[in-house]
Design a protein around this motif. Structure first.
Motif, PDB file in Angstrom:
ATOM      1  N   LEU A  24      14.017 -41.075  20.942  1.00 35.44           N
ATOM      2  CA  LEU A  24      13.725 -42.015  19.857  1.00 35.44           C
ATOM      3  C   LEU A  24      13.868 -41.356  18.486  1.00 35.44           C
ATOM      4  O   LEU A  24      14.384 -41.964  17.538  1.00 35.44           O
ATOM      5  CB  LEU A  24      12.310 -42.583  20.020  1.00 35.44           C
ATOM      6  N   ALA A  25      13.431 -40.084  18.391  1.00 38.78           N
ATOM      7  CA  ALA A  25      13.519 -39.377  17.110  1.00 38.78           C
ATOM      8  C   ALA A  25      14.974 -39.053  16.766  1.00 38.78           C
ATOM      9  O   ALA A  25      15.410 -39.226  15.617  1.00 38.78           O
ATOM     10  CB  ALA A  25      12.691 -38.096  17.168  1.00 38.78           C
ATOM     11  N   TRP A  26      15.731 -38.575  17.753  1.00 34.70           N
ATOM     12  CA  TRP A  26      17.157 -38.276  17.513  1.00 34.70           C
ATOM     13  C   TRP A  26      17.934 -39.565  17.237  1.00 34.70           C
ATOM     14  O   TRP A  26      18.844 -39.590  16.406  1.00 34.70           O
ATOM     15  CB  TRP A  26      17.764 -37.547  18.698  1.00 34.70           C
ATOM     16  N   LYS A  27      17.586 -40.638  17.957  1.00 30.28           N
ATOM     17  CA  LYS A  27      18.277 -41.926  17.778  1.00 30.28           C
ATOM     18  C   LYS A  27      18.083 -42.446  16.358  1.00 30.28           C
ATOM     19  O   LYS A  27      19.025 -42.939  15.727  1.00 30.28           O
ATOM     20  CB  LYS A  27      17.730 -42.932  18.805  1.00 30.28           C
ATOM     21  N   LYS A  28      16.864 -42.325  15.839  1.00 23.35           N
ATOM     22  CA  LYS A  28      16.573 -42.766  14.467  1.00 23.35           C
ATOM     23  C   LYS A  28      17.432 -41.991  13.470  1.00 23.35           C
ATOM     24  O   LYS A  28      18.020 -42.566  12.544  1.00 23.35           O
ATOM     25  CB  LYS A  28      15.090 -42.565  14.159  1.00 23.35           C
ATOM     26  N   LEU A  29      17.520 -40.685  13.677  1.00 19.78           N
ATOM     27  CA  LEU A  29      18.323 -39.844  12.787  1.00 19.78           C
ATOM     28  C   LEU A  29      19.809 -40.193  12.904  1.00 19.78           C
ATOM     29  O   LEU A  29      20.515 -40.324  11.888  1.00 19.78           O
ATOM     30  CB  LEU A  29      18.103 -38.368  13.133  1.00 19.78           C
ATOM     31  N   ALA A  30      20.284 -40.335  14.139  1.00 23.11           N
ATOM     32  CA  ALA A  30      21.697 -40.652  14.365  1.00 23.11           C
ATOM     33  C   ALA A  30      22.072 -41.987  13.735  1.00 23.11           C
ATOM     34  O   ALA A  30      23.140 -42.124  13.122  1.00 23.11           O
ATOM     35  CB  ALA A  30      21.997 -40.667  15.865  1.00 23.11           C
ATOM     36  N   ASP A  31      21.189 -42.977  13.861  1.00 26.14           N
ATOM     37  CA  ASP A  31      21.451 -44.290  13.264  1.00 26.14           C
ATOM     38  C   ASP A  31      21.615 -44.166  11.750  1.00 26.14           C
ATOM     39  O   ASP A  31      22.501 -44.798  11.151  1.00 26.14           O
ATOM     40  CB  ASP A  31      20.312 -45.258  13.581  1.00 26.14           C
ATOM     41  N   GLU A  32      20.767 -43.349  11.147  1.00 27.94           N
ATOM     42  CA  GLU A  32      20.844 -43.155   9.695  1.00 27.94           C
ATOM     43  C   GLU A  32      22.151 -42.475   9.284  1.00 27.94           C
ATOM     44  O   GLU A  32      22.648 -42.688   8.173  1.00 27.94           O
ATOM     45  CB  GLU A  32      19.647 -42.332   9.217  1.00 27.94           C
ATOM     46  N   LEU A  33      22.695 -41.673  10.202  1.00 23.01           N
ATOM     47  CA  LEU A  33      23.953 -40.967   9.926  1.00 23.01           C
ATOM     48  C   LEU A  33      25.171 -41.792  10.354  1.00 23.01           C
ATOM     49  O   LEU A  33      26.311 -41.362  10.161  1.00 23.01           O
ATOM     50  CB  LEU A  33      23.978 -39.617  10.654  1.00 23.01           C
ATOM     51  N   ASP A  55      23.592 -30.056  16.389  1.00 24.98           N
ATOM     52  CA  ASP A  55      25.039 -29.770  16.377  1.00 24.98           C
ATOM     53  C   ASP A  55      25.783 -30.660  17.367  1.00 24.98           C
ATOM     54  O   ASP A  55      26.891 -31.140  17.083  1.00 24.98           O
ATOM     55  CB  ASP A  55      25.292 -28.292  16.714  1.00 24.98           C
ATOM     56  N   ILE A  56      25.175 -30.881  18.540  1.00 22.89           N
ATOM     57  CA  ILE A  56      25.796 -31.749  19.547  1.00 22.89           C
ATOM     58  C   ILE A  56      25.938 -33.170  19.005  1.00 22.89           C
ATOM     59  O   ILE A  56      26.987 -33.812  19.146  1.00 22.89           O
ATOM     60  CB  ILE A  56      24.964 -31.749  20.853  1.00 22.89           C
ATOM     61  N   ILE A  57      24.892 -33.664  18.364  1.00 23.38           N
ATOM     62  CA  ILE A  57      24.925 -35.023  17.803  1.00 23.38           C
ATOM     63  C   ILE A  57      25.960 -35.131  16.684  1.00 23.38           C
ATOM     64  O   ILE A  57      26.706 -36.114  16.597  1.00 23.38           O
ATOM     65  CB  ILE A  57      23.523 -35.424  17.297  1.00 23.38           C
ATOM     66  N   LEU A  58      26.012 -34.129  15.829  1.00 20.76           N
ATOM     67  CA  LEU A  58      26.998 -34.134  14.743  1.00 20.76           C
ATOM     68  C   LEU A  58      28.424 -34.090  15.297  1.00 20.76           C
ATOM     69  O   LEU A  58      29.334 -34.737  14.761  1.00 20.76           O
ATOM     70  CB  LEU A  58      26.756 -32.955  13.800  1.00 20.76           C
ATOM     71  N   ASN A  59      28.613 -33.352  16.395  1.00 25.38           N
ATOM     72  CA  ASN A  59      29.934 -33.306  17.037  1.00 25.38           C
ATOM     73  C   ASN A  59      30.308 -34.670  17.601  1.00 25.38           C
ATOM     74  O   ASN A  59      31.477 -35.087  17.538  1.00 25.38           O
ATOM     75  CB  ASN A  59      29.950 -32.256  18.159  1.00 25.38           C
ATOM     76  N   ILE A  60      29.325 -35.376  18.162  1.00 25.03           N
ATOM     77  CA  ILE A  60      29.572 -36.734  18.685  1.00 25.03           C
ATOM     78  C   ILE A  60      30.074 -37.639  17.565  1.00 25.03           C
ATOM     79  O   ILE A  60      30.959 -38.472  17.755  1.00 25.03           O
ATOM     80  CB  ILE A  60      28.285 -37.313  19.314  1.00 25.03           C
ATOM     81  N   GLY A  61      29.510 -37.459  16.366  1.00 19.47           N
ATOM     82  CA  GLY A  61      29.900 -38.288  15.230  1.00 19.47           C
ATOM     83  C   GLY A  61      30.997 -37.691  14.374  1.00 19.47           C
ATOM     84  O   GLY A  61      31.347 -38.236  13.320  1.00 19.47           O
ATOM     85  N   ASN A  62      31.547 -36.538  14.833  1.00 15.71           N
ATOM     86  CA  ASN A  62      32.601 -35.844  14.074  1.00 15.71           C
ATOM     87  C   ASN A  62      32.176 -35.576  12.627  1.00 15.71           C
ATOM     88  O   ASN A  62      32.961 -35.756  11.686  1.00 15.71           O
ATOM     89  CB  ASN A  62      33.918 -36.643  14.089  1.00 15.71           C
ATOM     90  N   LEU A  63      30.925 -35.159  12.466  1.00 15.15           N
ATOM     91  CA  LEU A  63      30.395 -34.866  11.133  1.00 15.15           C
ATOM     92  C   LEU A  63      30.236 -33.363  10.941  1.00 15.15           C
ATOM     93  O   LEU A  63      29.760 -32.667  11.840  1.00 15.15           O
ATOM     94  CB  LEU A  63      29.024 -35.530  10.940  1.00 15.15           C
ATOM     95  N   GLN A  64      30.631 -32.881   9.791  1.00 13.75           N
ATOM     96  CA  GLN A  64      30.429 -31.476   9.439  1.00 13.75           C
ATOM     97  C   GLN A  64      29.548 -31.415   8.194  1.00 13.75           C
ATOM     98  O   GLN A  64      29.884 -31.994   7.159  1.00 13.75           O
ATOM     99  CB  GLN A  64      31.769 -30.775   9.185  1.00 13.75           C
ATOM    100  N   LEU A  65      28.426 -30.724   8.312  1.00 13.90           N
ATOM    101  CA  LEU A  65      27.472 -30.652   7.213  1.00 13.90           C
ATOM    102  C   LEU A  65      27.118 -29.209   6.907  1.00 13.90           C
ATOM    103  O   LEU A  65      27.289 -28.318   7.747  1.00 13.90           O
ATOM    104  CB  LEU A  65      26.191 -31.423   7.583  1.00 13.90           C
ATOM    105  N   SER A  66      26.616 -28.968   5.716  1.00 13.81           N
ATOM    106  CA  SER A  66      26.193 -27.626   5.339  1.00 13.81           C
ATOM    107  C   SER A  66      24.952 -27.222   6.136  1.00 13.81           C
ATOM    108  O   SER A  66      24.226 -28.081   6.656  1.00 13.81           O
ATOM    109  CB  SER A  66      25.864 -27.578   3.842  1.00 13.81           C
ATOM    110  N   GLN A  67      24.715 -25.910   6.234  1.00 15.74           N
ATOM    111  CA  GLN A  67      23.543 -25.434   6.958  1.00 15.74           C
ATOM    112  C   GLN A  67      22.258 -25.946   6.319  1.00 15.74           C
ATOM    113  O   GLN A  67      21.293 -26.285   7.009  1.00 15.74           O
ATOM    114  CB  GLN A  67      23.531 -23.906   6.997  1.00 15.74           C
ATOM    115  N   GLU A  68      22.275 -26.026   4.986  1.00 17.85           N
ATOM    116  CA  GLU A  68      21.102 -26.520   4.265  1.00 17.85           C
ATOM    117  C   GLU A  68      20.789 -27.965   4.651  1.00 17.85           C
ATOM    118  O   GLU A  68      19.627 -28.326   4.890  1.00 17.85           O
ATOM    119  CB  GLU A  68      21.337 -26.423   2.747  1.00 17.85           C
ATOM    120  N   LYS A  69      21.824 -28.792   4.726  1.00 18.02           N
ATOM    121  CA  LYS A  69      21.651 -30.193   5.102  1.00 18.02           C
ATOM    122  C   LYS A  69      21.185 -30.304   6.556  1.00 18.02           C
ATOM    123  O   LYS A  69      20.313 -31.121   6.885  1.00 18.02           O
ATOM    124  CB  LYS A  69      22.976 -30.951   4.915  1.00 18.02           C
TER     125      LYS A  69
END
Length: 226
Positions: A24-33, A55-69
């Motif tokens: 539920l927590a990851w889903k909320k974050l993923a939805d926002e992204l 990192d796995i979730i970002l790969n699913i969405g093909n998103l690359q973000l800074s380490q800070e983000k």
């Protein structure tokens, strides 16, 4: 029968089912992204650290973000997750777990937690079973994620137990591999096909005694050697 000196337990999916709260927590974050994150994707996160899960979730969405983000997003997810686990109580302990842990202590077998979760002490507190553990090795005490054996080797060290005399209880493939890499016996909790690399697989702890389990794992380990 081989003498068992210690039992080491993963947390999520073994002692308590917090997987739904993580989802539920990851889903909320993923939805926002804007990432379509499903229950099937969530299976990839079992036994994986928070940052590696992100990192796995970002790969699913093909998103690359800074380490800070990424650090900020991981903290954001954890805050949502904490809101869920702060509402947990003793009723969420999986069936048979408390009786099994209590029986181990009566036998004089060392008991340790080996989890990547940095929230492990809080969860044990909410479940009121912290007193049943001789040692807690969580995400704040290790730097390497499963299947690296670090978490279980540190648990054995804390209990002054030799790895070969330890049994690890895990519900994730990475956790079973970590146990094997540590030179320990592995008991899978869940699906026999998924956890086929374990020495023994159980569906859960309801009605299970340590003596019966020790006998089973000894018989299965002997058969595999023949």
């Amino acid at each position: 029968m081989k003498k068992i000196a210690a039992c080491l337990f993963d947390l999520d999916g073994v002692l308590v089912d917090t997987a739904r709260y993580h989802f539920l927590a990851w889903k909320k974050l993923a939805d926002e992204l804007g990432i379509d994150f499903t229950l099937e994707h969530n299976e990839l996160l079992k036994g994986v650290s928070r940052m590696d899960s992100l990192d796995i979730i970002l790969n699913i969405g093909n998103l690359q973000l800074s380490q800070e983000k990424k650090n900020a997003l991981a903290d954001q997810k954890n805050q949502v997750y904490l809101e869920y686990i702060l509402q947990m109580n003793e009723e969420e302990i999986l069936p048979g777990v408390k009786d099994f842990l209590t029986a181990l202590r009566k036998l004089g077998v060392g008991v340790a937690l080996g989890s990547a979760s940095k929230n492990a002490p809080l969860i044990l507190e909410r479940l009121k079973i912290g007193n049943l553990f001789d040692a807690v090795i969580d995400g704040t005490k290790v730097s390497k994620a499963k299947p690296d054996p670090e978490v279980f080797l540190k648990g054995a060290e804390a209990l002054a137990a030799k790895p070969a005399a330890c049994i690890v209880f895990e519900d994730a493939i990475a956790g079973i591999e970590a146990a094997r890499n540590a030179g320990m016996m592995a008991v899978g909790v869940g699906d026999p096909q998924t956890l086929s690399r374990a020495n023994l697989v159980i569906s859960g702890f309801r009605g299970l005694t340590p003596e019966h389990l020790f006998q089973q794992i000894n018989e299965h380990t002997t058969k595999k050697r023949l």
